[in-house]
Design a protein around this motif. Structure first.
Motif, PDB file in Angstrom:
ATOM      1  N   SER A  16       7.287   2.249 -15.972  1.00  0.00           N
ATOM      2  CA  SER A  16       7.114   0.890 -16.445  1.00  0.00           C
ATOM      3  C   SER A  16       8.008  -0.114 -15.718  1.00  0.00           C
ATOM      4  N   ALA A  17       8.713   0.296 -14.659  1.00  0.00           N
ATOM      5  CA  ALA A  17       9.583  -0.659 -13.950  1.00  0.00           C
ATOM      6  C   ALA A  17       8.753  -1.871 -13.540  1.00  0.00           C
ATOM      7  N   LEU A  18       9.239  -3.030 -13.929  1.00  0.00           N
ATOM      8  CA  LEU A  18       8.492  -4.264 -13.650  1.00  0.00           C
ATOM      9  C   LEU A  18       8.916  -4.884 -12.327  1.00  0.00           C
ATOM     10  N   GLY A  19       9.968  -4.337 -11.739  1.00  0.00           N
ATOM     11  CA  GLY A  19      10.432  -4.883 -10.473  1.00  0.00           C
ATOM     12  C   GLY A  19      11.784  -4.285 -10.144  1.00  0.00           C
ATOM     13  N   GLY A  20      12.219  -4.522  -8.937  1.00  0.00           N
ATOM     14  CA  GLY A  20      13.523  -3.997  -8.557  1.00  0.00           C
ATOM     15  C   GLY A  20      13.931  -4.537  -7.208  1.00  0.00           C
ATOM     16  N   GLY A  21      15.200  -4.377  -6.923  1.00  0.00           N
ATOM     17  CA  GLY A  21      15.656  -4.863  -5.628  1.00  0.00           C
ATOM     18  C   GLY A  21      17.084  -4.470  -5.374  1.00  0.00           C
ATOM     19  N   ALA A  32      -1.922   5.331 -14.488  1.00  0.00           N
ATOM     20  CA  ALA A  32      -1.786   4.016 -15.117  1.00  0.00           C
ATOM     21  C   ALA A  32      -0.582   3.279 -14.543  1.00  0.00           C
ATOM     22  N   GLY A  33      -0.794   2.069 -14.047  1.00  0.00           N
ATOM     23  CA  GLY A  33       0.313   1.272 -13.523  1.00  0.00           C
ATOM     24  C   GLY A  33       0.803   1.707 -12.158  1.00  0.00           C
ATOM     25  N   ARG A  34       0.166   2.682 -11.556  1.00  0.00           N
ATOM     26  CA  ARG A  34       0.558   3.125 -10.201  1.00  0.00           C
ATOM     27  C   ARG A  34      -0.695   3.165  -9.348  1.00  0.00           C
ATOM     28  N   TYR A  35      -0.768   2.257  -8.421  1.00  0.00           N
ATOM     29  CA  TYR A  35      -1.975   2.121  -7.610  1.00  0.00           C
ATOM     30  C   TYR A  35      -1.652   2.341  -6.144  1.00  0.00           C
ATOM     31  N   ARG A  36      -2.698   2.524  -5.357  1.00  0.00           N
ATOM     32  CA  ARG A  36      -2.490   2.654  -3.902  1.00  0.00           C
ATOM     33  C   ARG A  36      -2.457   1.287  -3.227  1.00  0.00           C
ATOM     34  N   GLU A  37      -3.056   0.308  -3.890  1.00  0.00           N
ATOM     35  CA  GLU A  37      -2.873  -1.083  -3.460  1.00  0.00           C
ATOM     36  C   GLU A  37      -2.371  -1.852  -4.669  1.00  0.00           C
ATOM     37  N   PHE A  38      -1.227  -2.465  -4.536  1.00  0.00           N
ATOM     38  CA  PHE A  38      -0.673  -3.211  -5.664  1.00  0.00           C
ATOM     39  C   PHE A  38      -0.022  -4.483  -5.123  1.00  0.00           C
ATOM     40  N   TRP A  39       0.252  -5.422  -6.023  1.00  0.00           N
ATOM     41  CA  TRP A  39       0.731  -6.737  -5.583  1.00  0.00           C
ATOM     42  C   TRP A  39       2.191  -6.955  -5.955  1.00  0.00           C
ATOM     43  N   GLN A  40       2.920  -7.547  -5.048  1.00  0.00           N
ATOM     44  CA  GLN A  40       4.321  -7.862  -5.335  1.00  0.00           C
ATOM     45  C   GLN A  40       4.623  -9.330  -5.084  1.00  0.00           C
ATOM     46  N   PHE A  41       5.458  -9.866  -5.940  1.00  0.00           N
ATOM     47  CA  PHE A  41       6.109 -11.155  -5.701  1.00  0.00           C
ATOM     48  C   PHE A  41       7.487 -10.794  -5.171  1.00  0.00           C
ATOM     49  N   VAL A  93      19.444   4.471  -8.010  1.00  0.00           N
ATOM     50  CA  VAL A  93      19.802   4.505  -6.587  1.00  0.00           C
ATOM     51  C   VAL A  93      18.742   3.844  -5.717  1.00  0.00           C
ATOM     52  N   ARG A  94      17.574   3.510  -6.297  1.00  0.00           N
ATOM     53  CA  ARG A  94      16.452   2.948  -5.548  1.00  0.00           C
ATOM     54  C   ARG A  94      15.958   3.971  -4.531  1.00  0.00           C
ATOM     55  N   GLY A  95      14.700   3.875  -4.196  1.00  0.00           N
ATOM     56  CA  GLY A  95      14.105   4.932  -3.371  1.00  0.00           C
ATOM     57  C   GLY A  95      14.299   4.779  -1.869  1.00  0.00           C
ATOM     58  N   PHE A 140       0.839  -1.207   0.000  1.00  0.00           N
ATOM     59  CA  PHE A 140       0.000   0.000   0.000  1.00  0.00           C
ATOM     60  C   PHE A 140       0.869   1.250   0.000  1.00  0.00           C
ATOM     61  N   ARG A 141       0.616   2.112  -0.958  1.00  0.00           N
ATOM     62  CA  ARG A 141       1.340   3.385  -0.974  1.00  0.00           C
ATOM     63  C   ARG A 141       0.353   4.486  -1.337  1.00  0.00           C
ATOM     64  N   TYR A 142       0.372   5.551  -0.546  1.00  0.00           N
ATOM     65  CA  TYR A 142      -0.550   6.661  -0.803  1.00  0.00           C
ATOM     66  C   TYR A 142       0.063   7.535  -1.888  1.00  0.00           C
ATOM     67  N   PHE A 152      14.386  -8.853  -3.924  1.00  0.00           N
ATOM     68  CA  PHE A 152      13.734  -8.056  -4.969  1.00  0.00           C
ATOM     69  C   PHE A 152      12.226  -8.192  -4.861  1.00  0.00           C
ATOM     70  N   GLY A 153      11.527  -7.216  -5.455  1.00  0.00           N
ATOM     71  CA  GLY A 153      10.072  -7.270  -5.547  1.00  0.00           C
ATOM     72  C   GLY A 153       9.666  -7.091  -6.992  1.00  0.00           C
ATOM     73  N   VAL A 154       8.803  -7.966  -7.472  1.00  0.00           N
ATOM     74  CA  VAL A 154       8.265  -7.837  -8.828  1.00  0.00           C
ATOM     75  C   VAL A 154       6.860  -7.261  -8.708  1.00  0.00           C
ATOM     76  N   GLY A 155       6.557  -6.229  -9.473  1.00  0.00           N
ATOM     77  CA  GLY A 155       5.225  -5.622  -9.460  1.00  0.00           C
ATOM     78  C   GLY A 155       4.272  -6.419 -10.351  1.00  0.00           C
ATOM     79  N   LEU A 156       3.407  -7.202  -9.712  1.00  0.00           N
ATOM     80  CA  LEU A 156       2.548  -8.094 -10.514  1.00  0.00           C
ATOM     81  C   LEU A 156       1.536  -7.317 -11.361  1.00  0.00           C
ATOM     82  N   ASP A 157       1.053  -6.186 -10.831  1.00  0.00           N
ATOM     83  CA  ASP A 157       0.098  -5.396 -11.622  1.00  0.00           C
ATOM     84  C   ASP A 157       0.740  -4.955 -12.940  1.00  0.00           C
ATOM     85  N   ARG A 158       2.004  -4.518 -12.825  1.00  0.00           N
ATOM     86  CA  ARG A 158       2.719  -4.050 -14.025  1.00  0.00           C
ATOM     87  C   ARG A 158       2.964  -5.206 -14.998  1.00  0.00           C
ATOM     88  N   VAL A 159       3.215  -6.397 -14.451  1.00  0.00           N
ATOM     89  CA  VAL A 159       3.448  -7.555 -15.324  1.00  0.00           C
ATOM     90  C   VAL A 159       2.154  -7.889 -16.074  1.00  0.00           C
TER      91      VAL A 159
END
Ligand code: AMP
Length: 483
Positions: A337-342, A176-185, A314-316, A169-171, A362-369
């Motif tokens: 469009s970042a599909l994941g990062g770590g 598009a592709g940026r949600y307040r609730e999103f899923w990660q692997f 540099v990652r956030g 969850f991020r406020y 790492f975390g993969v953004g499933l919504d983006r995938v």
């Protein structure tokens, strides 16, 4: 009788006027513009025109969140299945941490001067009797590391390899592709200083993208140093930007004194040229970090993985050290469009109160995938659906239909019983529409222990003994699945 079913809330917005249709569910409407703060014009009757829309419900999913309806849920389920299977093959075991933690876990772990904590943390209002402050998790690593420390996982053989898939969850400002609730692997290896495991994780993520059908994913790689070499670099970088203060947009000027590294991945076009000339951390790594980075690259090369070096990556989050990486679709798409990062977080366990322990994840953004797959025209998986629907000539005999379906479900088959009281024709129609393979028709033959088995796809029908049904359906489904 015309009735206003929705009007806008903000000045200058459009206003929808509508009449309820006969059934109260559909409406005709007309859109009129409203000047700021003018009263809502309401012109009923002949002016209401053509467009038809469904009645606007009183409640909707919160802004920035969405319901995953069955088709989209199936697409997510498929990704989760690939993720879990893949992580297991690499020796990762599943963990589940709470959706919320003490706020300090994120403030200390992620860092107080980060967008994720400063602007995007969903803080939960404490109940009166509780003194603790909680927040919804914006990312999984801090919670997993908290669990690692709490459950004494330092005493297990290292590294402890953990995986989790779930909502974050991020406020953030929804787009598009940026949600307040999103899923990660998410995948974490805690207790291994690398560099080989860094390469193994990057390879795992790339394999995930490949196995779900996204072939052309690029990995961007950087090292952001550690406590030995980063402070001097941060000073040098601050001095560089101070020299060019007049060219910094106000937001970046503010960031300069608080978290200068973030300027490097600024999305502001005014920063492109300035950032290109900025000192690069990879030229200023201490010997240990340089050796580690060379090791990561050598292991990637040994696996035949190509990567792009990106000194601006540099990652956030504050907790990263040394290896940092992100995944992008090669066919463009920009920052969103970042599909994941770590990356590596060798200081995090200690920061959260544990013994010094290295870690990487790492975390993969499933919504983006899911979005990227749709953009590439990869169709969602076929829902296996129902094998059969039990229907009957006597609409009142729902208990018989339920009993037959219950027995078949007990044998592991996906079977619906038509429990309504509609005519046989309507029951069959519904079964076809649902995509069921068979209809099991209960009629007079039931007295002799037989039913009609109608193949809805082939259009054929034959008598089958009720005790043979399970075998017939199982055979048909396995040949259907493999055929
Ligand atoms: P991060 O750790 O912020 O880089 O997040 C890891 C991945 O999660 C990103 O590469 C995105 O794929 C995904 N992600 C991050 N934030 C969001 C968001 N607000 N909506 C959808 N996906 C997101």
């Amino acid at each position: 009788m015309p009735r206003l079913v929705r009007h806008s809330t903000g000045p200058g917005e459009t206003v929808g006027l509508a009449t309820l249709g006969d059934h109260g569910t559909e409406a005709c409407f007309r859109v009129v513009s409203r000047p700021p703060s003018a009263p809502t014009p309401y012109v009923p009757g002949p002016h209401l025109t053509a467009a038809r829309l469904r009645r606007v419900p009183d409640f909707q999913a919160p802004r920035g969140t969405r319901d995953l309806l069955p088709a989209e849920r199936a697409a997510f389920r498929r990704l989760e299945t690939v993720a879990t299977d893949l992580a297991r093959r690499y020796g990762y075991r599943e963990i589940e941490t709470p959706l919320f933690e003490q706020t300090a876990v994120f403030e200390r772990g992620v860092g107080e001067v980060t967008d994720v904590v400063e602007k995007e943390l969903f803080r939960l209002a404490p109940r009166n009797e509780e003194s603790e402050s909680w927040a919804l998790r914006p990312e999984p690593t801090a919670g997993i590391v908290r669990a690692y420390i709490q459950h004494g996982m330092q005493t297990l053989p290292q590294p402890v390899k953990l995986t989790m898939t779930g909502p974050m969850f991020r406020y953030d400002r929804p787009q598009a592709g940026r949600y307040r609730e999103f899923w990660q692997f998410d995948v974490e290896a805690i207790g291994d200083p690398g560099p080989a495991i860094d390469a193994e994780l990057i390879e795992l993520a790339l394999r995930f993208y490949r196995e779900v059908g996204l072939a052309d994913v690029e990995v961007r790689l950087n090292s952001i140093g550690d406590a030995a070499c980063r402070p001097a670099y941060v000073e040098e970088l601050t001095a560089y930007y101070r020299e060019h203060l007049d060219r910094l947009p106000p937001v970046e000027r503010d960031r300069l004194e608080r978290n200068v590294l973030r300027l490097l991945d600024s999305k502001d076009p005014a920063m492109v040229e300035l950032n290109a000339g900025a000192p690069k951390i990879t030229d200023r790594l201490c010997d240990a970090c340089a050796e580690h980075f060379a090791g990561v690259r050598a292991h990637l090369e040994a696996l035949g993985i190509t990567y792009a070096l990106d000194p601006g990556l540099v990652r956030g989050l504050d907790y990263y050290t040394r290896t940092a990486f992100e995944f992008f679709p090669r066919a463009g798409g920009g920052q969103q469009s970042a599909l994941g990062g770590g990356g590596r977080y060798d200081g995090l366990v200690e920061l959260l109160g544990g013994r010094p322990t290295p870690g990487i994840g790492f975390g993969v953004g499933l919504d983006r995938v899911v979005l990227a797959l749709a953009a590439q025209g990869v169709s969602p998986p076929n829902d296996p659906g129902l094998v059969a629907v039990v229907v009957g000539a006597d609409p009142a005999a729902s208990a018989e239909r339920l009993r037959v379906a219950t027995d078949l479900r007990g044998a592991g088959l996906a079977v619906r019983a038509d429990l309504g009281h509609r005519k046989l024709g309507r029951q069959l129609e519904a079964a076809s529409k649902e995509g069921a393979h068979f209809a099991i028709i209960l009629g007079d033959e039931l007295a002799d222990g037989q039913v009609q088995l109608k193949d809805l796809q082939a259009g054929t029908q034959r008598l089958v003994g009720i005790e043979d049904l399970e075998r017939e359906l199982s055979r048909a489904t396995s040949s259907h699945r493999h055929g």
